[in-house]
Design a protein around this motif. Structure first.
Motif, PDB file in Angstrom:
ATOM      1  N   LYS A  29       0.832  -1.205   0.000  1.00 44.37           N
ATOM      2  CA  LYS A  29       0.000   0.000   0.000  1.00 44.37           C
ATOM      3  C   LYS A  29       0.870   1.260   0.000  1.00 44.37           C
ATOM      4  CE  LYS A  29      -3.746  -2.403   0.236  1.00 44.37           C
ATOM      5  NZ  LYS A  29      -3.128  -3.725   0.207  1.00 44.37           N
ATOM      6  N   VAL A  30       1.999   1.218   0.697  1.00 40.61           N
ATOM      7  CA  VAL A  30       2.921   2.356   0.766  1.00 40.61           C
ATOM      8  C   VAL A  30       4.283   1.876   0.273  1.00 40.61           C
ATOM      9  CG1 VAL A  30       4.006   4.068   2.237  1.00 40.61           C
ATOM     10  CG2 VAL A  30       1.664   3.319   2.711  1.00 40.61           C
ATOM     11  N   THR A  31       4.854   2.557  -0.691  1.00 38.29           N
ATOM     12  CA  THR A  31       6.134   2.142  -1.260  1.00 38.29           C
ATOM     13  C   THR A  31       7.238   3.087  -0.821  1.00 38.29           C
ATOM     14  OG1 THR A  31       5.693   3.429  -3.242  1.00 38.29           O
ATOM     15  CG2 THR A  31       4.972   1.138  -3.249  1.00 38.29           C
ATOM     16  N   ALA A  32       8.448   2.590  -0.983  1.00 41.11           N
ATOM     17  CA  ALA A  32       9.612   3.400  -0.626  1.00 41.11           C
ATOM     18  C   ALA A  32       9.836   4.472  -1.690  1.00 41.11           C
ATOM     19  CB  ALA A  32      10.843   2.497  -0.506  1.00 41.11           C
ATOM     20  N   GLU A  33      10.828   5.327  -1.434  1.00 44.81           N
ATOM     21  CA  GLU A  33      11.146   6.384  -2.390  1.00 44.81           C
ATOM     22  C   GLU A  33      11.545   5.769  -3.731  1.00 44.81           C
ATOM     23  OE1 GLU A  33      14.507   9.898  -2.996  1.00 44.81           O
ATOM     24  OE2 GLU A  33      14.463   8.661  -1.196  1.00 44.81           O
ATOM     25  N   ASN A  34      11.073   6.379  -4.800  1.00 42.84           N
ATOM     26  CA  ASN A  34      11.379   5.864  -6.133  1.00 42.84           C
ATOM     27  C   ASN A  34      12.858   6.059  -6.449  1.00 42.84           C
ATOM     28  OD1 ASN A  34       8.935   4.848  -7.174  1.00 42.84           O
ATOM     29  ND2 ASN A  34       8.168   6.936  -7.355  1.00 42.84           N
ATOM     30  N   ARG A  35      13.522   4.953  -6.788  1.00 39.38           N
ATOM     31  CA  ARG A  35      14.911   5.036  -7.231  1.00 39.38           C
ATOM     32  C   ARG A  35      15.035   4.743  -8.718  1.00 39.38           C
ATOM     33  NH1 ARG A  35      18.159   1.642  -2.538  1.00 39.38           N
ATOM     34  NH2 ARG A  35      16.772   2.116  -0.799  1.00 39.38           N
ATOM     35  N   ILE A  36      13.891   4.430  -9.347  1.00 37.30           N
ATOM     36  CA  ILE A  36      13.911   3.944 -10.726  1.00 37.30           C
ATOM     37  C   ILE A  36      12.937   4.764 -11.547  1.00 37.30           C
ATOM     38  CG2 ILE A  36      13.557   1.933 -12.206  1.00 37.30           C
ATOM     39  CD1 ILE A  36      13.898   0.246  -9.575  1.00 37.30           C
ATOM     40  N   ALA A  37      13.325   5.109 -12.759  1.00 39.64           N
ATOM     41  CA  ALA A  37      12.437   5.774 -13.719  1.00 39.64           C
ATOM     42  C   ALA A  37      12.549   5.028 -15.050  1.00 39.64           C
ATOM     43  CB  ALA A  37      12.812   7.243 -13.888  1.00 39.64           C
ATOM     44  N   ILE A  38      11.446   5.038 -15.816  1.00 38.93           N
ATOM     45  CA  ILE A  38      11.390   4.284 -17.069  1.00 38.93           C
ATOM     46  C   ILE A  38      11.089   5.241 -18.218  1.00 38.93           C
ATOM     47  CG2 ILE A  38      10.191   2.451 -18.314  1.00 38.93           C
ATOM     48  CD1 ILE A  38       9.534   1.202 -15.599  1.00 38.93           C
ATOM     49  N   VAL A  39      11.892   5.143 -19.275  1.00 30.64           N
ATOM     50  CA  VAL A  39      11.646   5.905 -20.492  1.00 30.64           C
ATOM     51  C   VAL A  39      11.147   4.926 -21.548  1.00 30.64           C
ATOM     52  CG1 VAL A  39      12.660   7.322 -22.310  1.00 30.64           C
ATOM     53  CG2 VAL A  39      13.397   7.627 -19.933  1.00 30.64           C
ATOM     54  N   ASN A  40       9.903   5.098 -21.973  1.00 29.29           N
ATOM     55  CA  ASN A  40       9.248   4.150 -22.869  1.00 29.29           C
ATOM     56  C   ASN A  40       9.352   4.587 -24.329  1.00 29.29           C
ATOM     57  OD1 ASN A  40       8.144   2.333 -20.888  1.00 29.29           O
ATOM     58  ND2 ASN A  40       6.727   3.974 -20.340  1.00 29.29           N
ATOM     59  N   ILE A  41       9.789   3.670 -25.169  1.00 34.14           N
ATOM     60  CA  ILE A  41       9.649   3.858 -26.620  1.00 34.14           C
ATOM     61  C   ILE A  41       8.262   3.329 -26.957  1.00 34.14           C
ATOM     62  CG2 ILE A  41      10.588   3.293 -28.891  1.00 34.14           C
ATOM     63  CD1 ILE A  41      13.294   2.862 -27.544  1.00 34.14           C
ATOM     64  N   ASP A  42       7.251   4.182 -26.781  1.00 38.44           N
ATOM     65  CA  ASP A  42       5.854   3.775 -26.856  1.00 38.44           C
ATOM     66  C   ASP A  42       5.234   4.153 -28.199  1.00 38.44           C
ATOM     67  OD1 ASP A  42       5.847   6.485 -26.540  1.00 38.44           O
ATOM     68  OD2 ASP A  42       4.847   6.500 -24.598  1.00 38.44           O
ATOM     69  N   GLU A  43       3.934   3.891 -28.307  1.00 39.98           N
ATOM     70  CA  GLU A  43       3.231   4.189 -29.558  1.00 39.98           C
ATOM     71  C   GLU A  43       3.313   5.681 -29.898  1.00 39.98           C
ATOM     72  OE1 GLU A  43       2.126   2.031 -31.490  1.00 39.98           O
ATOM     73  OE2 GLU A  43       1.916   0.209 -30.294  1.00 39.98           O
ATOM     74  N   LYS A  44       3.241   6.526 -28.893  1.00 36.65           N
ATOM     75  CA  LYS A  44       3.319   7.965 -29.112  1.00 36.65           C
ATOM     76  C   LYS A  44       4.674   8.343 -29.715  1.00 36.65           C
ATOM     77  CE  LYS A  44       3.085  12.344 -26.551  1.00 36.65           C
ATOM     78  NZ  LYS A  44       2.865  12.943 -25.211  1.00 36.65           N
ATOM     79  N   LYS A  96       8.627 -10.340  -5.603  1.00 36.73           N
ATOM     80  CA  LYS A  96       7.463  -9.683  -5.006  1.00 36.73           C
ATOM     81  C   LYS A  96       7.254  -8.374  -5.759  1.00 36.73           C
ATOM     82  CE  LYS A  96       6.198 -10.998  -0.357  1.00 36.73           C
ATOM     83  NZ  LYS A  96       5.909 -10.470   0.984  1.00 36.73           N
ATOM     84  N   PHE A  97       6.064  -8.220  -6.316  1.00 35.17           N
ATOM     85  CA  PHE A  97       5.811  -7.087  -7.200  1.00 35.17           C
ATOM     86  C   PHE A  97       5.281  -5.882  -6.439  1.00 35.17           C
ATOM     87  CE2 PHE A  97       5.760 -10.729  -9.947  1.00 35.17           C
ATOM     88  CZ  PHE A  97       6.366 -10.274 -11.108  1.00 35.17           C
ATOM     89  N   ARG A  98       5.672  -4.695  -6.925  1.00 33.93           N
ATOM     90  CA  ARG A  98       5.082  -3.461  -6.396  1.00 33.93           C
ATOM     91  C   ARG A  98       3.664  -3.295  -6.922  1.00 33.93           C
ATOM     92  NH1 ARG A  98       7.228   2.775  -7.085  1.00 33.93           N
ATOM     93  NH2 ARG A  98       8.986   2.008  -5.862  1.00 33.93           N
ATOM     94  N   GLY A  99       3.412  -3.691  -8.160  1.00 33.34           N
ATOM     95  CA  GLY A  99       2.086  -3.564  -8.746  1.00 33.34           C
ATOM     96  C   GLY A  99       2.146  -3.840 -10.234  1.00 33.34           C
ATOM     97  N   ALA A 100       1.058  -3.544 -10.939  1.00 30.89           N
ATOM     98  CA  ALA A 100       0.982  -3.752 -12.374  1.00 30.89           C
ATOM     99  C   ALA A 100       1.679  -2.602 -13.098  1.00 30.89           C
ATOM    100  CB  ALA A 100      -0.478  -3.867 -12.799  1.00 30.89           C
ATOM    101  N   ARG A 101       1.431  -2.517 -14.408  1.00 29.29           N
ATOM    102  CA  ARG A 101       2.039  -1.449 -15.198  1.00 29.29           C
ATOM    103  C   ARG A 101       1.715  -0.081 -14.616  1.00 29.29           C
ATOM    104  NH1 ARG A 101      -0.110  -3.412 -20.941  1.00 29.29           N
ATOM    105  NH2 ARG A 101      -1.472  -4.536 -19.545  1.00 29.29           N
ATOM    106  N   GLY A 102       2.684   0.829 -14.659  1.00 25.73           N
ATOM    107  CA  GLY A 102       2.470   2.169 -14.138  1.00 25.73           C
ATOM    108  C   GLY A 102       2.830   2.326 -12.682  1.00 25.73           C
ATOM    109  N   SER A 103       3.383   1.285 -12.041  1.00 24.99           N
ATOM    110  CA  SER A 103       3.752   1.391 -10.627  1.00 24.99           C
ATOM    111  C   SER A 103       5.026   2.208 -10.427  1.00 24.99           C
ATOM    112  CB  SER A 103       3.943  -0.010 -10.035  1.00 24.99           C
ATOM    113  OG  SER A 103       2.746  -0.736 -10.127  1.00 24.99           O
ATOM    114  N   PHE A 104       5.810   2.347 -11.473  1.00 27.94           N
ATOM    115  CA  PHE A 104       7.025   3.145 -11.420  1.00 27.94           C
ATOM    116  C   PHE A 104       6.845   4.369 -12.332  1.00 27.94           C
ATOM    117  CE2 PHE A 104       8.332  -1.056 -10.191  1.00 27.94           C
ATOM    118  CZ  PHE A 104       9.265  -0.847  -9.186  1.00 27.94           C
ATOM    119  N   PRO A 105       7.574   5.443 -12.074  1.00 25.50           N
ATOM    120  CA  PRO A 105       7.460   6.634 -12.949  1.00 25.50           C
ATOM    121  C   PRO A 105       7.798   6.283 -14.396  1.00 25.50           C
ATOM    122  CG  PRO A 105       8.645   7.179 -10.933  1.00 25.50           C
ATOM    123  CD  PRO A 105       8.490   5.694 -10.924  1.00 25.50           C
ATOM    124  N   ASN A 106       6.875   6.580 -15.302  1.00 24.18           N
ATOM    125  CA  ASN A 106       7.037   6.270 -16.721  1.00 24.18           C
ATOM    126  C   ASN A 106       7.000   7.566 -17.539  1.00 24.18           C
ATOM    127  OD1 ASN A 106       6.644   3.149 -17.716  1.00 24.18           O
ATOM    128  ND2 ASN A 106       5.880   3.499 -15.635  1.00 24.18           N
TER     129      ASN A 106
END
Length: 837
Positions: A50-65, A286-296
Motif C-alpha cells: 500500500k505504501v512504497t519506498a522512495e522511487n529510485r527507478i524511472a522508465i523511459v518508454n519507446i511507446d506508440e506515441k 514480489k511485485f510493487r504492482g501492475a504497469r504504471g507502478s514506477f514513474p514512466n
C-alpha cells in the motif's frame, strides 16, 4: 453426525491419497503446477504494498506515441545516443537499455560516402581540394550512428547494455581473454556454489559498443515457461563464467559494488550483509504492482522538451521498447507487463530486500501437512452428511488459504497449497462416492418404493427444467404405459428447449418397448431430418443457429417461459422472434443471442455477466421512445431479452435514395430519437450503437430506440473471426480512437442517421475500413444541400454542430438537438399554407 468409529479402510484411503499427492508434488506435473501458480497469483495480488519506498527507478518508454512522432522503429542509433546524453546531463546515476545491438547499423548512405572518400583520396590534389575531403569526413561522421552511439556511451560512463544467452550445455570450458568486454559482468564464485543454468551462446553488443559501456547483464527469462514472470534468473553460466542479469547488475552498480563483489555460494547471493536465498539461481519476485507502478515517461516527450524536469537525478533510468510488439511478460499482477517494468520490480526487490523465500525444508513441512489433512479428511468426512461434509471441506480449504496468505504476507514465505487442497477435495469425493454406493445398495432399485421415489424425483427435476436428471430417474422405472406417457412428455419438453438430439434419444428409448407409440415411428424421422441441418456444438451434440419453427411437429419451441410464434428478423448479435407470454397472454419480442458462436470460451462468462448487468440497467429506462425490456435470462445455450413488441419497421428501409421519408417526418423522427437519448444520457446510460437498424418507426408515426446496453456489454470484445462488433459507418471519432465515451458520441451517430435519412447517402464512406476510419476522424462531411438543394440551409448548420470531430465543439446534449428540430418543425408548420375555409 454419525457415530464415531475409526475404520481401517478410511485410514488406508487416507494414506493412499497422501502418497499419491506427495508423489505428484515432487514430480511437479504442469497441470498441477498451473493450479499452484493461480494460488500464487492470488496471494501476490492481495499482498501488493500500500505504501512504497522512495522511487529510485524511472522508465523511459519507446511507446506508440514516440513511434508516431519520431517515425517507424528501428530509429537511427544517433537518436538513442541523444537520449543517453540528455539523461546523463540531467543527473541520471545509471542508464540501462533494454535494446540489443548485436550488429552494426546497415547504412547504405554511409557505405557510399566511404567509397567516395577512398576514391577521392587517390585522385584529388590534397592541398587544393582539402576542403572537399574535410567536408566528406564531416558527413561521414554524422552518418556513422554506431560510432556516435559508442562515443556517447563511453563518455557517459554509466550505461549498461543487455546480452542474451541461448540455453544449452557445452562440451568444453572457454577461458575469456583479458581484453574481452564480457569480463565487465562476471560474478564472484564462493564455496559450494549453487548450480547455474548454462548457455552455450551469447548475443552481445557489437565489439566497439560492448567495450564502451560500463557493464553488461543478461536479459533471459526463466527457461520454465510456467514460472516465467514469477521467478527471475539472477545469473547464467557461460562456459564457467557467471554473467549476472541486468537487474542484478544494476543493483550492484547502484550499491557502488563491482560485479565480483556479488558472490554466489551455496547460501545464496550476497549483496550486502545477509545473503539472498535463491533456488537454481532464481529469485522469487514480489511485485510493487501492475504497469504504471514506477514513474514512466514517453521517449518523445523527453526528447522534445528544451529542459528536462529534475526527475532523473540520482536514479536508475531504464530505456525500453514498450510499443506494440515489444517484449511482454506474463506476471501474477499483469498478464502483459513490459520487460523494463518487470526489471524495475526486480531491482527494487534487490535494493529493498523485498522478495519471497522458499526454504529447502518447506517441501517436507508441506508433505507433513498434506499427510495430516488427508488422514483427517478421510477419517472425519464419512461421519457427516453431504452438506455438513461439504461445509467442512470448504472450511478446511479456507483455513489453508488463510495460513498460506499469512505466511506469504507476514513472513514472505511461499507455502504451496494446491496439492494439499486437492488431497482434501479427493477425500471429500471418495467419501461422497462411497456413501452414494452404499445408499444405492441399501435402497435397491427394484423395490416399489424406489420406483415411486425415482418417478417423483424425475417429475420434480422436469418441473425445474433439469431434463437430463429427470430422464436419468425415469430410466430406473419400469417402462409401463404410465411411464411411456411421462417420458413422452419429457421428449416434448426437450423439443421445446430445442434439444432435438436428446428428444430423439428419449423417443427411441420408448420405441424399444412400443415402436408406434403416439406416432413416434413418423415423428422420429422428421426430427432426424431436422438434425441433419443443425450445427454441432463443442460436445458433439446438435444445436440450431436459429430456432426451428415447424408446423409438421405440432409443438411450439420455447425460450424461457415464452412460446416462440415466428421469426421477425436477424441482426449481427442474434435473432429476434415474435413470442407470447403464456402467463398473461401478451405478445412480445424475444431477442436471442448465442455467445458461444461469437466469442472465445474464456471470454463468454465475462461477457454474459456484463450483458446481464447492462440489460438490467437498460430495463430501468422508461420513456415513450425507448423500447421497454420485460425480462432477461438464459435458456440452454441461448441468452435472451424479452421486450416490447413493436408493430413497425426499422429506419434501415428508409435510407436509400428512392425510399426517403418526407422532410418533416424525418425531423420528427430524429427529434423523438434525440429525446430518448437525452433521457437515457441523464440517467448515465450511453447507447454506443445508434444506427438505422436500432430505431423503429411504428405505424402510428412514433419512434422507438432499441438495443440499449448491448453495445456496451460486448464492447472491446472480438468475435472468433477477429471482427470487432459494432457498425463502423456510424461510429464517432472518439469511439474509433478508443477514448472514453459520453452522450456526445451517441449524438454524432444520430447525426449520421439524420444525414442518411435526408439524402439517402452516408456522410462518410471508404473502400476499406482504415480509409473509412480516416474519413470519419479527419475529413469534413459533405453539405446536405449538395445532395438535395431543397433542404433548408439551417439543416446544414445543425448538421455541422452534430458531426463536429471534437466533442467539445459538438452539441453537448441530445436535448439541444431536439429543441432545435422542434423549433424548425414549428417554423415549417407556420409557413405551411393553411387550407381555405
Amino acid at each position: 453426525m454419525k457415530k464415531a468409529s475409526v475404520r481401517p479402510a478410511d485410514v488406508l484411503v487416507g494414506i493412499f491419497l497422501a502418497a499419491v499427492f506427495i508423489f505428484l508434488s515432487f514430480r511437479e506435473y504442469r497441470v498441477f503446477e498451473s493450479l499452484e501458480r493461480g494460488s500464487y497469483s492470488v496471494n501476490m495480488r492481495l499482498d501488493l504494498p500500500k505504501v512504497t519506498a522512495e522511487n529510485r527507478i524511472a522508465i523511459v518508454n519507446i511507446d506508440e506515441k514516440s513511434i508516431r512522432q519520431l517515425g517507424p522503429w528501428p530509429w537511427p542509433r544517433a537518436v538513442i545516443a541523444r537520449m543517453i546524453s540528455l539523461l546523463k546531463a540531467n543527473g541520471a546515476r545509471i542508464i540501462a537499455l533494454d535494446l540489443l545491438f548485436p550488429e552494426k547499423e546497415h547504412n547504405q548512405g554511409l557505405s557510399e560516402i566511404r567509397k567516395l572518400h577512398g576514391s577521392l583520396l587517390e585522385r584529388l590534389d590534397y592541398p587544393r581540394d582539402s576542403w572537399l575531403l574535410q567536408r566528406l569526413e564531416e558527413i561521414e561522421k554524422r552518418l556513422d550512428n554506431d560510432t556516435s552511439l559508442s562515443s556517447v556511451v563511453r563518455e557517459c560512463g554509466n550505461v549498461f547494455l543487455p546480452v542474451l544467452g541461448t540455453f544449452g550445455g557445452y562440451d568444453s570450458e572457454l577461458v575469456l581473454s583479458e581484453e574481452s568486454f564480457l569480463n565487465k559482468g562476471v560474478l564472484g564464485i564462493g564455496a559450494g556454489m549453487v548450480d547455474a543454468i548454462p548457455v552455450n551462446r551469447l548475443t552481445v553488443p557489437f565489439p566497439e559498443l560492448g567495450r564502451s559501456c560500463r557493464g553488461l547483464g543478461h536479459a533471459n527469462l526463466c527457461p520454465d515457461a510456467l514460472m516465467e514472470g514469477q521467478t527471475h534468473l539472477l545469473f547464467i553460466n557461460y562456459r564457467g563464467h557467471l554473467i549476472p542479469s541486468m537487474p542484478l547488475r544494476l543493483a550492484l552498480a547502484y550499491l557502488d559494488k563491482q560485479p565480483n563483489e556479488g558472490v554466489v555460494s551455496k547460501n545464496g547471493l550476497k549483496l550486502r550483509d545477509a545473503p539472498i536465498p535463491i533456488q537454481k539461481g532464481e529469485l522469487l519476485i514480489k511485485f510493487r504492482g501492475a504497469r504504471g507502478s514506477f514513474p514512466n515517461y514517453s521517449f518523445a516527450d523527453i526528447l522534445k522538451v528544451k529542459k528536462v524536469p529534475a526527475v532523473f537525478a540520482q536514479k536508475i533510468v531504464l530505456i525500453g521498447y514498450t510499443a506494440q510488439g515489444g517484449a511482454r511478460i506474463r506476471t501474477p499482477v499483469d498478464l502483459e507487463m513490459p520487460r523494463v517494468e518487470w526489471w524495475a520490480n526486480i531491482i527494487e526487490n534487490l535494493l529493498e530486500g523485498r522478495y519471497l523465500l522458499r526454504p529447502h525444508y518447506l517441501v517436507y513441512v508441506e508433505a507433513v501437512v498434506l499427510i495430516g489433512l488427508a488422514l483427517f479428511s478421510c477419517l472425519v468426512f464419512p461421519r457427516f452428511g453431504f452438506l455438513n461434509r461439504l461445509g467442512l471441506m470448504v472450511g478446511l480449504l479456507v483455513i489453508l488459504f488463510i495460513f498460506s496468505f499469512t505466511a506469504f504476507r507476514v513472513f514472505g514465505i511461499w507455502f504451496k497449497t494446491a496439492y494439499i487442497a486437492l488431497s482434501v477435495a479427493a477425500a471429500f469425493l471418495v467419501s461422497t462416492v462411497r456413501e452414494f454406493i452404499a445408499r444405492e445398495r441399501s435402497l435397491g432399485v427394484t423395490s416399489r418404493e424406489s420406483i415411486e421415489t425415482n418417478r417423483m424425483l424425475g417429475l420434480s427435476f422436469q418441473s425445474q427444467g433439469l431434463l437430463d436428471l429427470a430422464f436419468e430417474k425415469f430410466r430406473k422405472c419400469p417402462l409401463d404405459d404410465a411411464m411411456k406417457d411421462v417420458i413422452y412428455n419429457l421428449g416434448l419438453d426437450y423439443e421445446r428447449k430445442r434439444m432435438i438430439n436428446k428428444a430423439v434419444a428419449v423417443y427411441e428409448y420408448i420405441c424399444q418397448a412400443d415402436g408406434t407409440y403416439r406416432g413416434l415411428d413418423r415423428r422420429i424421422p422428421k426430427l432426424k431430418k431436422l438434425m441433419g441441418h443443425l450445427a454441432l456444438d463443442a460436445y458433439g451434440a446438435r444445436r440450431e443457429s436459429t430456432i426451428h419453427l415447424s408446423g409438421d411437429l405440432d409443438i411450439r419451441p420455447t425460450v424461457g417461459r415464452y412460446e416462440v410464434l415466428s421469426e421477425l428478423g436477424q441482426g449481427a448479435m442474434g435473432v429476434v422472434y415474435k413470442a407470447r407470454d403464456p402467463k398473461i397472454n401478451r405478445l412480445l419480442a424475444i431477442k436471442t443471442i448465442r455467445f458461444s458462436d461469437e466469442f472465445e470460451d474464456e471470454k463468454i462468462e465475462e461477457i454474459k455477466t456484463r450483458f446481464m448487468r447492462e440489460a438490467e440497467i437498460a430495463g430501468k429506462l422508461s420513456h415513450p421512445a425507448i423500447v421497454s425490456i420485460f425480462d432477461v435470462g438464459e435458456d440452454y445455450d441461448l441468452t435472451y431479452i424479452a421486450m416490447e413488441y413493436l408493430d413497425g419497421k426499422s429506419l434501415s428501409g428508409y435510407c436509400s435514395k428512392d425510399a426517403l421519408l418526407p422532410f418533416r417526418q424525418v425531423l420528427s423522427i430524429i427529434a423523438q430519437a434525440a429525446g430518448a437519448l437525452d433521457y437515457s444520457h441523464r440517467r448515465g446510460v450511453i447507447h454506443r450503437d445508434i444506427k438505422p437498424a436500432n430505431i423503429m418507426l411504428l405505424k402510428d408515426g412514433k419512434v422507438k430506440v432499441t438495443d440499449f446496453g448491448i453495445a456496451k456489454a460486448v464492447s472491446s470484445s472480438r468475435t472468433k473471426s477477429g471482427i470487432i462488433l459494432g457498425t463502423p459507418n456510424y461510429m464517432s471519432p472518439e469511439q474509433i480512437n478508443g477514448q472514453e465515451l459520453d452522450g456526445r458520441s451517441d449524438l454524432f451517430s444520430l447525426g449520421v442517421v439524420f444525414f442518411e435519412l435526408l439524402t439517402g447517402h452516408l456522410p462518410f464512406q471508404g473502400k476499406t475500413l482504415s480509409n473509412l476510419f480516416y474519413r470519419i476522424t479527419q475529413e469534413n462531411h459533405p453539405s446536405l444541400r449538395s445532395f438535395n438543394p431543397a433542404i433548408p440551409k439551417v439543416c446544414d448548420q445543425i448538421m455541422d454542430k452534430i458531426l463536429a470531430k471534437d466533442p467539445q465543439r459538438r452539441l453537448q446534449r441530445a436535448g439541444e438537438l431536439k429543441k432545435y428540430l422542434l423549433a424548425l418543425l414549428q417554423r415549417i408548420d407556420r409557413l405551411r399554407p393553411r387550407p381555405k375555409a
